[in-house]
Design an enzyme around this catalytic site. Structure first.
Site, PDB file in Angstrom:
ATOM      1  N   GLU A 138     -33.742 -11.348 -54.878  1.00 22.07           N
ATOM      2  CA  GLU A 138     -33.037 -10.218 -55.517  1.00 22.07           C
ATOM      3  C   GLU A 138     -31.690 -10.672 -56.078  1.00 22.07           C
ATOM      4  O   GLU A 138     -30.651 -10.056 -55.827  1.00 22.07           O
ATOM      5  CB  GLU A 138     -32.821  -9.082 -54.499  1.00 22.07           C
ATOM      6  CG  GLU A 138     -34.097  -8.657 -53.795  1.00 22.07           C
ATOM      7  CD  GLU A 138     -33.922  -7.464 -52.863  1.00 22.07           C
ATOM      8  OE1 GLU A 138     -32.883  -6.774 -52.938  1.00 22.07           O
ATOM      9  OE2 GLU A 138     -34.831  -7.214 -52.055  1.00 22.07           O
ATOM     10  N   GLU A 155     -35.129  -6.287 -44.226  1.00 23.67           N
ATOM     11  CA  GLU A 155     -33.843  -5.927 -43.616  1.00 23.67           C
ATOM     12  C   GLU A 155     -33.930  -5.396 -42.181  1.00 23.67           C
ATOM     13  O   GLU A 155     -33.321  -4.384 -41.850  1.00 23.67           O
ATOM     14  CB  GLU A 155     -33.118  -4.895 -44.492  1.00 23.67           C
ATOM     15  CG  GLU A 155     -32.917  -5.375 -45.917  1.00 23.67           C
ATOM     16  CD  GLU A 155     -32.179  -4.376 -46.813  1.00 23.67           C
ATOM     17  OE1 GLU A 155     -31.967  -3.235 -46.372  1.00 23.67           O
ATOM     18  OE2 GLU A 155     -31.829  -4.744 -47.942  1.00 23.67           O
TER      19      GLU A 155
END
Ligand code: XIL
Length: 370
Positions: A276, A169
């Site tokens: 995810e 991220e």
């Protein structure tokens, strides 16, 4: 007369026996279908496509969910246990027990392990960025600490972990910005990203190294991620894959957005994994954060949610199968609707393929019927 009686008795016994065996035969056939339905795991349906994985915690592996994990998945990702905060709480102190438990479980069940994650802005301890006198560390010291951390963790699980989310991220959600304004970035500039990959590669040259992010189907963010990973690739940085987190919802992403992401990242010669996956039953991007500030307080899994969710799951798995050459893994974020990280937002979510009793949901059958 007596012989007539015994003949009738024999006849009726035979009839009962035939009826009984037919009936039990039917029952065992039914049982066989049911048990073959439940013993054939997700991973078996997809064994010619990609590795099917799931995020786990040591706590869940001590419950009945462990059996489901071993039956349906070929890979595990520690949900939190390998993040820097949990695994390296103080400079000279590592906490291995939770991560070790997960790796041992995987070994016992002949599963792979995806490591998650080496460098992130969240769940990262403050000591890392703080010098001896309480001020902010220098770039040199931060990179040294990062190197020590990566080398120690990657080394410990060398040979047990086949892939690592090296940097997580790093791209900002704001279309006007590029890299996220984190302590890593403020102290080191962009270089911390390349360095993280280099340290990880040096520690385990065989590990497959990923850049991992969310909203990877959002065209603006996708372009910025593309720019980052292309830059790394062009500079010869050892990066091998892009992780699409896949925190999706009933209304996102579209088939086109998803296909475009897989095509773009794989065009760089990088493998793609969905790392995810969950499909929130509430509208909005990134795990059900609502657009326009709306918040649904309902906590029932309605028939409408069930229907919308199974359609989304069906579509994304259609796409995954279509891109089986580019896609090397699909990992769910949590095991069943009994617990999801999305529950913590003031409402219950139902984002997975197994219900609260660990039974396959309708969406499960959509995913395996192809
Ligand atoms: C989440 C965990 O599931 C939670 O238990 C924890 O409180 C916060 O982090 N993107 C990631 C994951 O890369 O590490 C996050 O996991 C979910 C979003």
């Amino acid at each position: 007369m007596n012989s007539m009686k015994s003949y009738l008795l024999l006849l009726s016994t035979l009839c009962i026996a035939v009826l009984f065996s037919r009936c039990t035969g039917k029952m065992s056939a039914q049982n066989a279908t049911q048990s073959s339905r439940s013993t054939k795991g997700l991973k078996d349906y997809y064994k010619n496509y990609f590795t099917m994985g799931v995020a786990v915690s040591p706590r869940e592996l001590r419950t009945d969910a462990a059996k489901l994990v071993a039956e349906h998945f070929a890979s595990v990702t520690p949900e939190n246990a390998m993040k820097m905060g949990p695994i390296h709480p103080r400079e000279n102190e590592y906490f291995w027990s939770d991560a070790d438990t997960i790796v041992a479980f995987a070994k016992k069940n002949k599963m792979k392990v995806r490591g998650h994650t080496l460098v992130w802005h969240a769940q990262t301890p403050n000591w890392l960025f703080t010098g001896a006198n309480g001020d902010t560390v220098s770039k040199q010291l931060l990179l040294q600490r990062m190197k020590d951390h990566i080398t120690t963790v990657v080394n410990r699980y060398k040979g047990s972990i086949y892939a690592w989310d090296v940097v997580n991220e790093a791209i900002d959600d704001n279309n006007q910005l590029y890299l996220r304004n984190t302590a890593w970035y403020r102290i080191c500039g962009e270089e911390f990203i390349a360095k993280a990959f280099e340290y990880a590669h040096a520690a385990d040259p065989k590990a497959v190294l990923f850049y991992n992010d969310y909203n990877t189907e959002n065209p603006g963010k996708r372009d910025r991620i593309f720019k980052l990973v292309k830059g790394l690739k062009d500079a010869g940085v050892p990066i091998h894959g892009v992780g699409l987190q896949g925190h999706w919802s009933v209304n996102n992403p579209s088939r086109e957005e998803l296909e475009q992401s897989i095509k773009m990242f794989s065009s760089l010669g990088l493998q793609v994994q969905v790392t995810e996956l969950d499909v929130s039953v509430y509208a909005g991007r990134q795990g059900g954060q609502l657009i326009n500030g709306q918040r649904d307080t309902s906590s029932t899994f309605t028939a409408e949610m069930e229907q919308q969710q199974l359609e989304k799951y069906k579509m994304v798995f259609d796409v995954f199968r279509k891109y089986k050459k580019e896609l090397t893994g699909v990992t769910f974020w949590n095991i069943s609707d009994r617990y999801s990280w999305l529950d913590g937002r003031g409402r219950k979510n139902y984002p997975l393929l197994f219900d609260r009793n660990l039974q396959p949901k309708k969406a499960f059958w959509e995913v395996v019927n192809f």
